[in-house]
Design a protein around this motif. Structure first.
Motif, PDB file in Angstrom:
ATOM      1  N   ILE A 166       8.565  -0.847   6.202  1.00 28.61           N
ATOM      2  CA  ILE A 166       8.017   0.591   6.438  1.00 28.61           C
ATOM      3  C   ILE A 166       8.181   0.865   8.128  1.00 28.61           C
ATOM      4  O   ILE A 166       7.423   0.202   8.802  1.00 28.61           O
ATOM      5  CB  ILE A 166       6.440   0.656   6.208  1.00 28.61           C
ATOM      6  CG1 ILE A 166       6.405   0.311   4.643  1.00 28.61           C
ATOM      7  CG2 ILE A 166       6.002   2.262   6.103  1.00 28.61           C
ATOM      8  CD1 ILE A 166       7.072   0.965   3.596  1.00 28.61           C
ATOM      9  N   LEU A 167       8.968   1.617   8.344  1.00 31.02           N
ATOM     10  CA  LEU A 167       9.145   2.297   9.847  1.00 31.02           C
ATOM     11  C   LEU A 167       8.213   3.059  10.468  1.00 31.02           C
ATOM     12  O   LEU A 167       7.591   3.000  11.343  1.00 31.02           O
ATOM     13  CB  LEU A 167      10.642   2.907   9.819  1.00 31.02           C
ATOM     14  CG  LEU A 167      11.761   1.678   9.664  1.00 31.02           C
ATOM     15  CD1 LEU A 167      13.133   2.321  10.005  1.00 31.02           C
ATOM     16  CD2 LEU A 167      11.513   0.358  10.497  1.00 31.02           C
ATOM     17  N   SER A 168       8.033   4.317   9.304  1.00 27.69           N
ATOM     18  CA  SER A 168       7.124   5.456   9.785  1.00 27.69           C
ATOM     19  C   SER A 168       6.809   5.970   8.480  1.00 27.69           C
ATOM     20  O   SER A 168       7.312   6.077   7.244  1.00 27.69           O
ATOM     21  CB  SER A 168       7.811   6.397  10.523  1.00 27.69           C
ATOM     22  OG  SER A 168       8.828   6.968   9.958  1.00 27.69           O
ATOM     23  N   LEU A 169       5.343   6.567   8.539  1.00 27.30           N
ATOM     24  CA  LEU A 169       4.844   7.429   7.542  1.00 27.30           C
ATOM     25  C   LEU A 169       4.418   8.787   8.007  1.00 27.30           C
ATOM     26  O   LEU A 169       3.681   8.739   8.826  1.00 27.30           O
ATOM     27  CB  LEU A 169       3.486   6.565   6.863  1.00 27.30           C
ATOM     28  CG  LEU A 169       3.753   5.165   6.260  1.00 27.30           C
ATOM     29  CD1 LEU A 169       2.582   4.413   6.401  1.00 27.30           C
ATOM     30  CD2 LEU A 169       4.383   5.436   4.801  1.00 27.30           C
ATOM     31  N   LEU A 173       8.957   3.392  -4.181  1.00 27.52           N
ATOM     32  CA  LEU A 173       7.979   2.547  -4.196  1.00 27.52           C
ATOM     33  C   LEU A 173       6.836   2.434  -4.848  1.00 27.52           C
ATOM     34  O   LEU A 173       5.674   2.030  -4.723  1.00 27.52           O
ATOM     35  CB  LEU A 173       7.430   2.779  -2.659  1.00 27.52           C
ATOM     36  CG  LEU A 173       8.467   2.699  -1.079  1.00 27.52           C
ATOM     37  CD1 LEU A 173       7.854   3.116   0.067  1.00 27.52           C
ATOM     38  CD2 LEU A 173       9.195   1.393  -1.250  1.00 27.52           C
ATOM     39  N   GLY A 174       6.865   2.907  -6.225  1.00 25.56           N
ATOM     40  CA  GLY A 174       5.937   3.008  -7.167  1.00 25.56           C
ATOM     41  C   GLY A 174       5.759   4.596  -7.355  1.00 25.56           C
ATOM     42  O   GLY A 174       4.566   4.957  -7.214  1.00 25.56           O
ATOM     43  N   VAL A 191      -0.018   5.783  -2.066  1.00 24.18           N
ATOM     44  CA  VAL A 191       0.921   4.767  -1.350  1.00 24.18           C
ATOM     45  C   VAL A 191       0.331   4.975   0.477  1.00 24.18           C
ATOM     46  O   VAL A 191       0.513   4.093   0.860  1.00 24.18           O
ATOM     47  CB  VAL A 191       2.327   5.435  -1.407  1.00 24.18           C
ATOM     48  CG1 VAL A 191       3.275   4.790  -0.366  1.00 24.18           C
ATOM     49  CG2 VAL A 191       2.761   5.049  -2.756  1.00 24.18           C
ATOM     50  N   PHE A 192       0.100   6.201   0.704  1.00 25.58           N
ATOM     51  CA  PHE A 192      -0.047   6.308   2.091  1.00 25.58           C
ATOM     52  C   PHE A 192      -1.452   5.592   2.471  1.00 25.58           C
ATOM     53  O   PHE A 192      -1.537   5.052   3.576  1.00 25.58           O
ATOM     54  CB  PHE A 192      -0.171   7.824   2.636  1.00 25.58           C
ATOM     55  CG  PHE A 192       1.132   8.433   2.961  1.00 25.58           C
ATOM     56  CD1 PHE A 192       1.588   8.036   4.069  1.00 25.58           C
ATOM     57  CD2 PHE A 192       1.758   9.297   2.042  1.00 25.58           C
ATOM     58  CE1 PHE A 192       2.868   8.795   4.510  1.00 25.58           C
ATOM     59  CE2 PHE A 192       3.019   9.676   2.351  1.00 25.58           C
ATOM     60  CZ  PHE A 192       3.402   9.415   3.520  1.00 25.58           C
ATOM     61  N   GLU A 193      -2.460   5.225   1.486  1.00 27.74           N
ATOM     62  CA  GLU A 193      -3.634   4.745   1.600  1.00 27.74           C
ATOM     63  C   GLU A 193      -3.531   3.381   1.709  1.00 27.74           C
ATOM     64  O   GLU A 193      -4.351   2.548   2.303  1.00 27.74           O
ATOM     65  CB  GLU A 193      -4.439   5.208   0.671  1.00 27.74           C
ATOM     66  CG  GLU A 193      -5.397   6.618   0.625  1.00 27.74           C
ATOM     67  CD  GLU A 193      -5.928   6.836  -0.579  1.00 27.74           C
ATOM     68  OE1 GLU A 193      -5.935   6.246  -1.474  1.00 27.74           O
ATOM     69  OE2 GLU A 193      -6.819   7.966  -0.447  1.00 27.74           O
ATOM     70  N   LYS A 194      -2.199   2.728   1.003  1.00 26.84           N
ATOM     71  CA  LYS A 194      -2.468   1.357   1.066  1.00 26.84           C
ATOM     72  C   LYS A 194      -0.935   0.871   2.097  1.00 26.84           C
ATOM     73  O   LYS A 194      -1.106  -0.513   2.167  1.00 26.84           O
ATOM     74  CB  LYS A 194      -2.049   0.896  -0.022  1.00 26.84           C
ATOM     75  CG  LYS A 194      -0.798   1.071  -0.790  1.00 26.84           C
ATOM     76  CD  LYS A 194      -0.485   0.516  -2.289  1.00 26.84           C
ATOM     77  CE  LYS A 194       0.795   0.840  -2.774  1.00 26.84           C
ATOM     78  NZ  LYS A 194       0.988   0.294  -4.199  1.00 26.84           N
ATOM     79  N   LEU A 195      -0.184   1.571   2.549  1.00 21.91           N
ATOM     80  CA  LEU A 195       0.790   1.300   3.506  1.00 21.91           C
ATOM     81  C   LEU A 195       0.584   1.607   4.927  1.00 21.91           C
ATOM     82  O   LEU A 195      -0.002   2.307   4.998  1.00 21.91           O
ATOM     83  CB  LEU A 195       2.194   1.760   2.822  1.00 21.91           C
ATOM     84  CG  LEU A 195       2.494   1.356   1.677  1.00 21.91           C
ATOM     85  CD1 LEU A 195       4.037   1.927   1.221  1.00 21.91           C
ATOM     86  CD2 LEU A 195       2.908  -0.421   1.371  1.00 21.91           C
ATOM     87  N   LEU A 196       1.206   0.534   5.744  1.00 20.39           N
ATOM     88  CA  LEU A 196       1.194   0.801   7.038  1.00 20.39           C
ATOM     89  C   LEU A 196       2.653   0.509   7.652  1.00 20.39           C
ATOM     90  O   LEU A 196       3.210  -0.423   7.191  1.00 20.39           O
ATOM     91  CB  LEU A 196      -0.031  -0.032   7.916  1.00 20.39           C
ATOM     92  CG  LEU A 196      -1.419   0.243   7.547  1.00 20.39           C
ATOM     93  CD1 LEU A 196      -2.247  -0.957   8.125  1.00 20.39           C
ATOM     94  CD2 LEU A 196      -1.888   1.530   8.065  1.00 20.39           C
ATOM     95  N   PRO A 197       2.862   1.127   8.820  1.00 22.94           N
ATOM     96  CA  PRO A 197       4.227   0.710   9.299  1.00 22.94           C
ATOM     97  C   PRO A 197       4.060  -0.666   9.787  1.00 22.94           C
ATOM     98  O   PRO A 197       3.290  -1.215  10.308  1.00 22.94           O
ATOM     99  CB  PRO A 197       4.277   1.639  10.729  1.00 22.94           C
ATOM    100  CG  PRO A 197       3.470   2.757  10.484  1.00 22.94           C
ATOM    101  CD  PRO A 197       2.293   2.249   9.522  1.00 22.94           C
ATOM    102  N   GLY A 198       5.612  -1.255   9.484  1.00 26.14           N
ATOM    103  CA  GLY A 198       5.269  -2.792   9.532  1.00 26.14           C
ATOM    104  C   GLY A 198       5.424  -3.397   8.222  1.00 26.14           C
ATOM    105  O   GLY A 198       5.812  -4.636   8.445  1.00 26.14           O
ATOM    106  N   ASP A 199       4.851  -2.911   7.510  1.00 29.34           N
ATOM    107  CA  ASP A 199       4.505  -3.947   6.059  1.00 29.34           C
ATOM    108  C   ASP A 199       5.973  -3.746   5.258  1.00 29.34           C
ATOM    109  O   ASP A 199       6.904  -3.035   5.403  1.00 29.34           O
ATOM    110  CB  ASP A 199       3.843  -2.851   5.034  1.00 29.34           C
ATOM    111  CG  ASP A 199       2.264  -2.951   5.474  1.00 29.34           C
ATOM    112  OD1 ASP A 199       1.964  -3.630   6.519  1.00 29.34           O
ATOM    113  OD2 ASP A 199       1.526  -2.133   4.818  1.00 29.34           O
ATOM    114  N   ILE A 200       6.155  -4.959   4.656  1.00 29.48           N
ATOM    115  CA  ILE A 200       7.324  -5.378   4.035  1.00 29.48           C
ATOM    116  C   ILE A 200       7.055  -5.199   2.591  1.00 29.48           C
ATOM    117  O   ILE A 200       6.125  -6.235   2.035  1.00 29.48           O
ATOM    118  CB  ILE A 200       8.059  -6.741   4.381  1.00 29.48           C
ATOM    119  CG1 ILE A 200       8.332  -6.642   5.774  1.00 29.48           C
ATOM    120  CG2 ILE A 200       9.058  -7.103   3.492  1.00 29.48           C
ATOM    121  CD1 ILE A 200       9.096  -7.835   6.543  1.00 29.48           C
ATOM    122  N   VAL A 201       7.632  -4.518   1.946  1.00 33.50           N
ATOM    123  CA  VAL A 201       7.257  -4.241   0.195  1.00 33.50           C
ATOM    124  C   VAL A 201       8.701  -4.273  -0.611  1.00 33.50           C
ATOM    125  O   VAL A 201       9.590  -4.321   0.106  1.00 33.50           O
ATOM    126  CB  VAL A 201       6.426  -3.165   0.041  1.00 33.50           C
ATOM    127  CG1 VAL A 201       5.176  -3.131   0.839  1.00 33.50           C
ATOM    128  CG2 VAL A 201       7.240  -1.715   0.464  1.00 33.50           C
TER     129      VAL A 201
END
Length: 403
Positions: A258-261, A224-225, A198-208
């Motif tokens: 996604i606000l923060s990771l 989120l999966g 998940v951390f490899e494919k998501l970035l802050p700002g993404d909508i999922v």
């Protein structure tokens, strides 16, 4: 020697040879049996190489429940059995109690022991929910304690009934039919792998898209999966809500931003409201200058009243715009929660500010003297901003600058 004596001698030798060929049956022996008769609750078998018969009770045929014997076996079937007891004292014609189930279990125990030594996992199907955990079928009965079912608390154990699970072997003792299993570490490993993906494919700002997994008083956890992110209660809606369950339910599909990771702590912060139209969108069309709106007094300060005219949209009624009469503080004529009619004096979508007036909708009493800030829109005041979103000038009034 005459023919009669010769025949007697040959007959005796044949009988002796036949007796020698009959193997003695002992408890614990593995023998081959052929189904001779199928009775109501048992099967009669002939034990190969012994000339004697044995009995296999229905419950000893299989580790799985058998409703009808004829569905499981038929006359002439042959299979290996283990001798578990003797019936009667007649060694030549007596019967033996036999088991197919225990022989299969013996083989399964040997396989499980081998996997335990090799630190391998096994698969087992959940049979029943009992006090403290789950009973599983791994070829033999095993026990999965509730505390070892997952890396987090599981409220409903019944949801696992009938599922096939991959499990670690924690403790094994075949002589006592004890098999203790665990799923906790495997779930933890799987979650870490999913978290990394998940951390490899998501970035802050993404909508999922995700699914509401759990609800608490402080927010909602969204799957989120395989990995949960937290939507804090303040990020669920622009409207005020008392608790997440007021607007969400477990299993509901939602869009989240996604606000923060934080990969180190394994935390993902999400927002639902950021995927929805904001309360200030199209505010100039919803609240044009000169329009009349109904609102609720949310906060009272020394310099004015903040009135909510739309969910998430508050405007400032400066103290000079509350009444035609002079008032010392807004508390003199207003109270929090009160419903009021207001006139829009100014709109600033970029700064998210509304200048409102109560007195503009009221008839001016005869002989009343207006304050020096008459008809001055709060958004015209220029002073440093505070966290309210309004400048100090909004709070004090342009008249102070003039003085």
């Amino acid at each position: 020697m005459n023919d009669a004596n010769l025949n007697d001698t040959q007959s005796s030798e044949t009988m002796a040879a036949a007796l020698d060929s009959v193997h003695e049956v002992k408890i614990g022996d593995v023998v081959k049996g052929e189904v001779l008769v199928i009775e109501d609750r048992q099967v009669i078998v002939g034990i190969e190489g012994t000339g004697v018969e044995g009995v296999v009770p229905q419950k000893e045929l299989s580790s799985q429940p058998i409703e009808t014997l004829t569905d499981a076996v038929k006359v002439g079937d042959q299979f290996d059995l283990v001798v578990i007891a003797t019936i009667g004292n007649d060694k030549e014609n007596g019967s033996y109690l036999l088991s197919k189930r225990r022989l299969e279990a013996r083989k399964v125990w040997a396989e499980i022991e081998q996997k335990f030594e090799n630190k391998e996992t096994i698969k087992a199907t959940v049979l029943n929910v009992v006090k403290g955990g789950l009973v599983v079928d791994a070829g033999v009965r095993g026990f999965l304690p509730a505390s070892m079912l997952s890396d987090r608390f599981v409220r409903d154990l019944n949801s696992f009934k009938g599922q096939e699970l991959e499990l670690q072997i924690i403790e094994i003792e075949p002589s006592e039919n004890r098999l203790i299993l665990s799923r906790k570490a495997l779930v933890e490993q799987e979650r870490q792998a999913q978290l990394k993906a998940v951390f490899e494919k998501l970035l802050p700002g993404d909508i999922v898209e995700g699914e509401v997994a759990r609800l608490t008083n402080f927010g909602a956890f969204v799957d989120l999966g395989g990995v949960d992110g937290l939507v804090h209660v303040s990020e669920i809606s622009y409207d005020h809500i008392n608790q997440p369950s007021d607007v969400l339910e477990v299993g509901q599909n939602v869009k989240v931003k996604i606000l923060s990771l934080d990969q180190e702590k394994g935390r993902i912060s999400l927002s639902i409201k950021d995927t929805q139209p904001g309360p200030w969108d199209d505010i100039a069309e919803k609240a044009p200058v000169g329009s009349t709106l109904e609102g609720t007094v949310k906060r009272l300060t020394t310099f004015g009243a903040f009135v909510e005219v739309f969910p998430g949209v508050e405007g400032l009624v400066h103290i000079s715009q509350i009444s035609h009469q002079h008032i010392a503080t807004p508390n003199d004529v207003l109270e929090e929660g009160q419903t009021v009619q207001v006139k829009v004096l100014s709109v600033d979508p970029e700064q998210q500010r509304l200048g409102l007036s109560i007195k503009a909708l009221q008839e001016k009493p005869a002989g009343a003297k207006d304050s020096e800030q008459e008809d001055v829109a709060p958004s015209d005041y220029e002073m440093p901003e505070e966290e309210t979103g309004f400048s100090i000038g909004d709070m004090l009034g342009k008249a102070l600058d003039e003085k």
